[in-house]
Design a protein around this motif. Structure first.
Motif, PDB file in Angstrom:
ATOM      1  N   UNK A  29      46.934  88.154  78.092  1.00  0.00           N
ATOM      2  CA  UNK A  29      46.348  89.245  78.816  1.00  0.00           C
ATOM      3  C   UNK A  29      46.357  89.420  80.120  1.00  0.00           C
ATOM      4  N   UNK A  30      46.141  87.951  80.925  1.00  0.00           N
ATOM      5  CA  UNK A  30      46.246  88.095  82.389  1.00  0.00           C
ATOM      6  C   UNK A  30      47.858  88.465  82.917  1.00  0.00           C
ATOM      7  N   UNK A  31      48.798  87.807  82.120  1.00  0.00           N
ATOM      8  CA  UNK A  31      50.178  87.920  82.533  1.00  0.00           C
ATOM      9  C   UNK A  31      50.601  89.540  82.527  1.00  0.00           C
ATOM     10  N   UNK A  32      50.155  89.805  81.286  1.00  0.00           N
ATOM     11  CA  UNK A  32      50.443  91.319  81.243  1.00  0.00           C
ATOM     12  C   UNK A  32      49.734  92.355  82.299  1.00  0.00           C
ATOM     13  N   UNK A  33      48.492  91.891  82.734  1.00  0.00           N
ATOM     14  CA  UNK A  33      47.977  92.716  83.642  1.00  0.00           C
ATOM     15  C   UNK A  33      48.865  92.210  85.112  1.00  0.00           C
ATOM     16  N   UNK A  34      49.261  91.000  85.509  1.00  0.00           N
ATOM     17  CA  UNK A  34      50.061  90.893  86.481  1.00  0.00           C
ATOM     18  C   UNK A  34      51.278  91.615  86.499  1.00  0.00           C
ATOM     19  N   UNK A  35      51.994  91.930  85.423  1.00  0.00           N
ATOM     20  CA  UNK A  35      53.398  92.618  85.202  1.00  0.00           C
ATOM     21  C   UNK A  35      52.888  94.318  85.514  1.00  0.00           C
ATOM     22  N   UNK A  36      51.750  94.769  84.906  1.00  0.00           N
ATOM     23  CA  UNK A  36      51.294  96.178  85.078  1.00  0.00           C
ATOM     24  C   UNK A  36      51.058  96.248  86.570  1.00  0.00           C
TER      25      UNK A  36
END
Ligand code: FES
Ligand SMILES: [Fe+2]
Length: 357
Positions: free
Chosen positions: A311-318
């Motif tokens: 969840x956090x890594x996807x938010x960083x990527x976005x």
């Protein structure tokens, strides 16, 4: 690059573009995923189809028929040949067309790329670069098929560049924060010592007696809250895989009885489509015959924790994709980033070597 980021060790080629080497073994699948039924998967931004021949040999081909581009994975395997679902052309394990139903002459160009595959541990590995450059085997994972160990494997797809996961699993200090409610292992107050053994990144850190994460107690047959001494040791022998060892010492063990245990995580990442990563995982207890029930519960608990990372890594990527400043933003390194910084150095060296070859 602005003043603040100048000189920093950015992720080579950023996290928005293609930034992976080709000439290495990447994980393509769990061994039991690939059968005599074709399996489609995007690997290194290419559509790939995998299947097994009758003798068990794994095969990987481009998943795109050279006639009218039908996905071959929609077809069937007959006598070790992959039959296109559209007009029935057949391809062998080497990717060469062996039959065109409507004519005798097989065009010389009727072939698809085939990729070398190997089996190691509970996973299948693929080489998508130059096959003449294969100069090593996939990382040894023999313990995963050793009956003295109990192993559980899992998979998740993460919408983030693979390097974000690779760095995440090499810096366990995040466990104290991001996984405060799952791992419940809050004693990461100092950075690990990081060193190199040849090309392998190694980190290690000792911990005073404290309750072992509830994720691992059941696997060892410990009650929840069991107080143990821990040595955390990790290694990254390849950009595709790293191991994290939880060496656990039972301080209450009866003299003469077993006191030392190990649970080993294998974190395996493979770029998929642009901005997507396959994350394969294995947790292995050096204890034979852990029950299926305990292993399934362990798997569910680990996936619960890893979904926090996802969840956090996807938010960083976005965030990086959508912020017009993209990679032009200050990024600092902490003492705990020693392993992550080495990942970037190794990656840069490999990318530079492939680009100048
Ligand atoms: S598209 Fe495959 S045989 Fe025509
Ligand atoms: Fe994590």
């Amino acid at each position: 690059m602005n003043e603040l980021t100048k000189g920093a060790q950015l992720i080579p080629n950023g996290m928005l573009d293609d930034n992976y080497p080709r000439n290495m073994w990447w994980c393509a699948a769990h061994v039991d995923e690939v059968t005599d039924k074709p399996l489609a998967r995007w690997l290194l931004e290419k559509p790939v189809v995998m299947y097994r021949k009758a003798d068990g040999t794994p095969v990987a081909l481009d998943n795109r028929c050279p006639h009218r581009w039908a996905p071959l994975s929609e077809g069937r395997v007959i006598d070790d040949q992959l039959v296109c679902p559209y007009h029935g052309m057949e391809f062998g394990a080497d990717g060469v067309c062996t039959r065109v139903p409507t004519q005798k002459m097989i065009p010389k160009t009727a072939r698809v790329q085939s990729y070398p595959m190997r089996e190691a541990g509970r996973f299948l590995w693929i080489w998508m670069g130059d096959p003449d450059k294969i100069d090593h085997d996939p990382v040894d994972m023999g313990y995963q098929t050793n009956p003295d160990w109990s192993v559980v494997t899992a998979y998740m797809e993460v919408d983030a560049n693979w390097v974000l996961i690779r760095e995440n699993v090499l810096d366990l200090t995040h466990i104290a924060f991001l996984h405060a409610k799952t791992f419940k292992q809050g004693d990461w107050e100092n950075p690990a010592e990081v060193s190199m053994e040849g090309e392998t990144i190694v980190y290690r850190q000792d911990f005073e007696p404290s309750p072992l994460s509830p994720l691992f107690c059941a696997g060892f047959g410990f009650p929840d809250g069991k107080i143990v001494k821990r040595e955390q040791e990790g290694r990254m022998p390849s950009l595709a895989v790293s191991f994290s060892d939880w060496n656990v010492h039972d301080i209450d063990a009866v003299p003469g009885e077993r006191a030392d245990y190990l649970v080993r995580g294998a974190h395996i990442v493979t770029p998929g489509k642009r901005g997507e990563t396959h994350y394969f995982f294995a947790a292995a207890f050096d204890v034979p015959d852990v029950s299926d029930e305990v292993l399934e519960q362990t798997k569910a608990n680990i996936l619960g924790a890893f979904n926090e990372d996802k969840d956090l890594l996807q938010k960083i990527q976005a965030l990086v994709s959508q912020d017009p400043r993209g990679l032009e933003f200050p990024e600092i390194n902490l003492g705990a980033d020693g392993a992550g910084v080495r990942v970037r150095q190794i990656l840069k060296r490999k990318l530079d070597a492939e680009r100048s070859a």
